[in-house]
Scaffold this motif. Structure first.
Motif, short mmCIF file in Angstrom:
data_model
loop_
_atom_site.label_atom_id
_atom_site.label_comp_id
_atom_site.label_asym_id
_atom_site.label_seq_id
_atom_site.Cartn_x
_atom_site.Cartn_y
_atom_site.Cartn_z
N HIS A 194 35.60 52.72 32.65
CA HIS A 194 36.75 52.70 33.56
C HIS A 194 38.01 53.08 32.81
CE1 HIS A 194 39.59 51.56 36.66
NE2 HIS A 194 40.23 50.82 35.77
N TYR A 195 38.70 54.11 33.30
CA TYR A 195 39.97 54.53 32.74
C TYR A 195 41.07 54.31 33.78
CZ TYR A 195 37.24 56.76 29.08
OH TYR A 195 36.37 56.99 28.03
N PRO A 196 42.13 53.60 33.44
CA PRO A 196 43.19 53.35 34.43
C PRO A 196 43.85 54.64 34.87
CG PRO A 196 43.87 52.67 32.21
CD PRO A 196 42.42 53.03 32.12
N GLU A 197 43.99 54.77 36.19
CA GLU A 197 44.64 55.97 36.73
C GLU A 197 46.14 55.95 36.43
OE1 GLU A 197 43.73 56.33 40.86
OE2 GLU A 197 41.57 56.37 40.53
N ASN A 198 46.73 54.79 36.59
CA ASN A 198 48.15 54.64 36.29
C ASN A 198 48.30 53.47 35.32
OD1 ASN A 198 49.12 56.62 38.28
ND2 ASN A 198 48.37 55.14 39.78
N ARG A 199 48.94 53.73 34.23
CA ARG A 199 49.13 52.68 33.23
C ARG A 199 50.23 51.72 33.70
NH1 ARG A 199 48.71 54.92 27.05
NH2 ARG A 199 46.58 55.72 27.16
N GLY A 200 49.83 50.53 34.06
CA GLY A 200 50.80 49.52 34.44
C GLY A 200 51.12 48.62 33.27
N ILE A 201 52.02 47.70 33.50
CA ILE A 201 52.38 46.73 32.47
C ILE A 201 51.27 45.70 32.37
CG2 ILE A 201 54.05 44.95 31.83
CD1 ILE A 201 56.16 46.54 33.39
N LEU A 202 50.85 45.40 31.15
CA LEU A 202 49.79 44.41 30.94
C LEU A 202 50.20 43.06 31.52
CD1 LEU A 202 47.03 43.72 29.49
CD2 LEU A 202 48.49 42.82 27.65
N LYS A 203 49.30 42.48 32.28
CA LYS A 203 49.49 41.12 32.79
C LYS A 203 48.30 40.29 32.33
CE LYS A 203 51.97 42.60 36.97
NZ LYS A 203 51.94 42.60 38.46
N VAL A 204 48.59 39.13 31.78
CA VAL A 204 47.53 38.24 31.33
C VAL A 204 47.63 36.96 32.16
CG1 VAL A 204 46.47 37.08 29.37
CG2 VAL A 204 47.69 39.23 29.02
N ASN A 205 46.66 36.79 33.05
CA ASN A 205 46.65 35.65 33.96
C ASN A 205 45.64 34.62 33.45
OD1 ASN A 205 48.34 37.07 35.95
ND2 ASN A 205 46.53 38.36 36.23
N THR A 206 46.14 33.50 32.96
CA THR A 206 45.27 32.53 32.28
C THR A 206 45.02 31.26 33.09
OG1 THR A 206 47.19 31.64 31.10
CG2 THR A 206 45.91 33.35 29.99
N GLN A 207 45.44 31.24 34.35
CA GLN A 207 45.19 30.05 35.16
C GLN A 207 43.72 30.00 35.56
OE1 GLN A 207 47.51 32.36 35.91
NE2 GLN A 207 49.43 31.33 35.41
N ILE A 208 43.08 28.88 35.31
CA ILE A 208 41.66 28.70 35.60
C ILE A 208 41.47 27.36 36.32
CG2 ILE A 208 39.40 28.22 34.56
CD1 ILE A 208 39.98 31.10 34.30
N ASN A 209 40.63 27.35 37.35
CA ASN A 209 40.25 26.11 38.02
C ASN A 209 38.76 25.90 37.77
OD1 ASN A 209 39.41 24.11 39.90
ND2 ASN A 209 41.16 24.57 41.21
N ASP A 210 38.43 24.87 37.02
CA ASP A 210 37.03 24.65 36.63
C ASP A 210 36.26 23.72 37.57
OD1 ASP A 210 38.13 22.23 35.99
OD2 ASP A 210 37.65 22.30 33.86
N GLN A 211 36.79 23.49 38.76
CA GLN A 211 36.11 22.61 39.72
C GLN A 211 35.04 23.39 40.49
OE1 GLN A 211 36.79 19.17 39.84
NE2 GLN A 211 37.86 19.83 37.99
N VAL A 212 34.11 23.94 39.74
CA VAL A 212 33.04 24.74 40.33
C VAL A 212 31.70 24.28 39.75
CG1 VAL A 212 34.58 26.72 40.59
CG2 VAL A 212 33.10 26.57 38.58
N VAL A 213 30.64 24.68 40.42
CA VAL A 213 29.30 24.30 39.98
C VAL A 213 28.33 25.44 40.28
CG1 VAL A 213 28.59 23.21 42.16
CG2 VAL A 213 27.59 22.41 40.02
N ILE A 214 27.30 25.57 39.44
CA ILE A 214 26.20 26.50 39.71
C ILE A 214 25.05 25.69 40.28
CG2 ILE A 214 24.57 28.14 38.73
CD1 ILE A 214 26.63 28.64 36.48
N LEU A 215 24.59 26.08 41.45
CA LEU A 215 23.50 25.36 42.13
C LEU A 215 22.33 26.32 42.31
CD1 LEU A 215 22.30 22.97 43.60
CD2 LEU A 215 23.72 23.52 45.59
N LYS A 216 21.27 26.06 41.59
CA LYS A 216 20.12 26.96 41.59
C LYS A 216 19.05 26.48 42.55
CE LYS A 216 17.05 29.47 38.47
NZ LYS A 216 17.04 30.08 37.15
N MET A 217 18.62 27.36 43.45
CA MET A 217 17.54 27.03 44.38
C MET A 217 16.20 27.05 43.66
SD MET A 217 19.22 26.51 47.11
CE MET A 217 17.70 26.10 47.97
#
Length: 347
Positions: free
Chosen positions: A204-227
């Protein structure tokens, strides 16, 4: 701050921990941590590159089984801090959770136009038969690679055993072989042989070079449920009733199928009414979820379960954590789950 000499290609190596960072001392035979501030002495082959190579070592170094979302954030902020000083980045990481970290980082970096290459090894870098040296050396070369002053691979990737993969398409498939990683649903981005053959049609090559944004917000209230056949109703329901639960990655059979038991569908519907987002991914290494293709997935589709298409479990759980951390509404999260943000799903 680590500074680089911009007259030469520059690469920052970030050592987080893992097997690769150990050497065997000749007199005692014991394994001790690599002195990464002296990396060119430990791996003298790096001196043959005319690169400016700097290093940062996490303290303490972590076994990848102990990596948490807070470590992902630390890696992202470390790269962000030095982003303008280097042409590329190599993250040394234990193999067990490398695919999770690569997936998470891919979502965190928006408008990325430099390589972030994760690698590690199955044997310590200081042992005789190690795979660590080749993995490190080639990762550094890829991180520095440019064409017409632009990075050849401006993505978060995993390099292992002569192959470069998109990070959020990769899974660890083997604990014993050097070919530890694989990407079933997306081709390799490069293959290293006598030369490194970059497959630009898949990068993947960016078509338009934008300003780098680093989004570090994470919500870890998730679960993996395997059938699995015979899954217990009380267990299934208790998982979906975890206090504070926000998202579920539901690992289903085949192309997205679950048993047609009425209690199971009712449990899922109750969870959805509580604004819990449920994302359906297949347990199979290859292929994709196609809800509605069989009777055993029609009810999921009708209830409002989101198709994960051909997401890996690692890419699914980190995408869910990332989106839930951005402050979006439930409906917005569902919309973005169906969008291809960083090349993690096929249209």
């Amino acid at each position: 701050m680590v500074k680089s000499d911009k007259t030469r290609p520059s690469v920052l190596i970030v050592y987080t921990g893992g097997t690769i960072g150990m050497v065997q001392r000749p007199h005692s035979g014991t394994l001790t941590p690599v002195k990464f501030d002296q990396i060119k002495e430990e791996v003298p082959e790096l001196n043959k590159f005319d690169y400016n190579i700097k290093t940062i070592t996490f303290n303490p170094a972590l076994d990848s089984s102990n990596v948490t979302p807070q470590v992902w954030i630390k890696i992202a902020k470390t790269i962000e801090k030095h982003y303008n000083q280097f042409d590329g980045f190599v993250v040394l990481h234990g193999t067990d959770t490398m695919a999770y970290t690569a997936s998470a980082l891919s979502y965190m970096f928006e408008n990325l136009d430099k390589p972030i290459i994760l690698t590690g090894s199955q044997l310590p870098i200081g042992t005789l038969r190690t795979d660590g040296k080749e993995n490190l050396i080639t990762s550094v070369e890829i991180a520095a690679a440019k064409e017409k002053d632009s990075a050849l691979v401006p993505e978060v990737c995993i390099y292992f055993d002569f192959k470069l993969y998109r990070g959020n398409r990769t899974v660890k498939r083997d604990a014993d072989q050097f070919s530890a990683f694989h990407s079933v649903n997306y081709p390799e981005l490069a293959v290293a042989g006598v030369d490194i053959r970059f497959r630009k049609e898949f990068i993947h090559y960016p078509e338009n070079r934008g300003i780098l944004k680093v989004n570090t917000q994470i919500n870890d209230q998730v679960v993996i449920l395997k059938m699995f056949p015979g899954i217990n109703q009380k267990v299934f329901d208790s998982i979906l009733c975890i206090p504070g639960l926000k998202g579920v990655v539901l690992e289903t059979f085949g192309s997205g199928n679950v048993p047609t038991s009425r209690w199971l569908i009712n449990c899922i519907r109750r969870a959805l009414k509580k604004d819990i987002v449920i994302l359906n991914v297949t347990q199979c290494q290859g292929g994709r979820v196609s809800m509605g293709q069989y009777e055993t997935s029609i009810e999921l589709l009708k209830s409002g379960v989101i198709s994960g298409k051909d997401l890996t479990t690692e890419a699914a759980v980190t995408k869910l954590m990332f989106l839930l951390g951005q402050g979006f509404s439930t409906e917005q999260v569902k919309i973005y789950l169906n969008k291809n943000l960083r090349g993690e799903i096929s249209n």
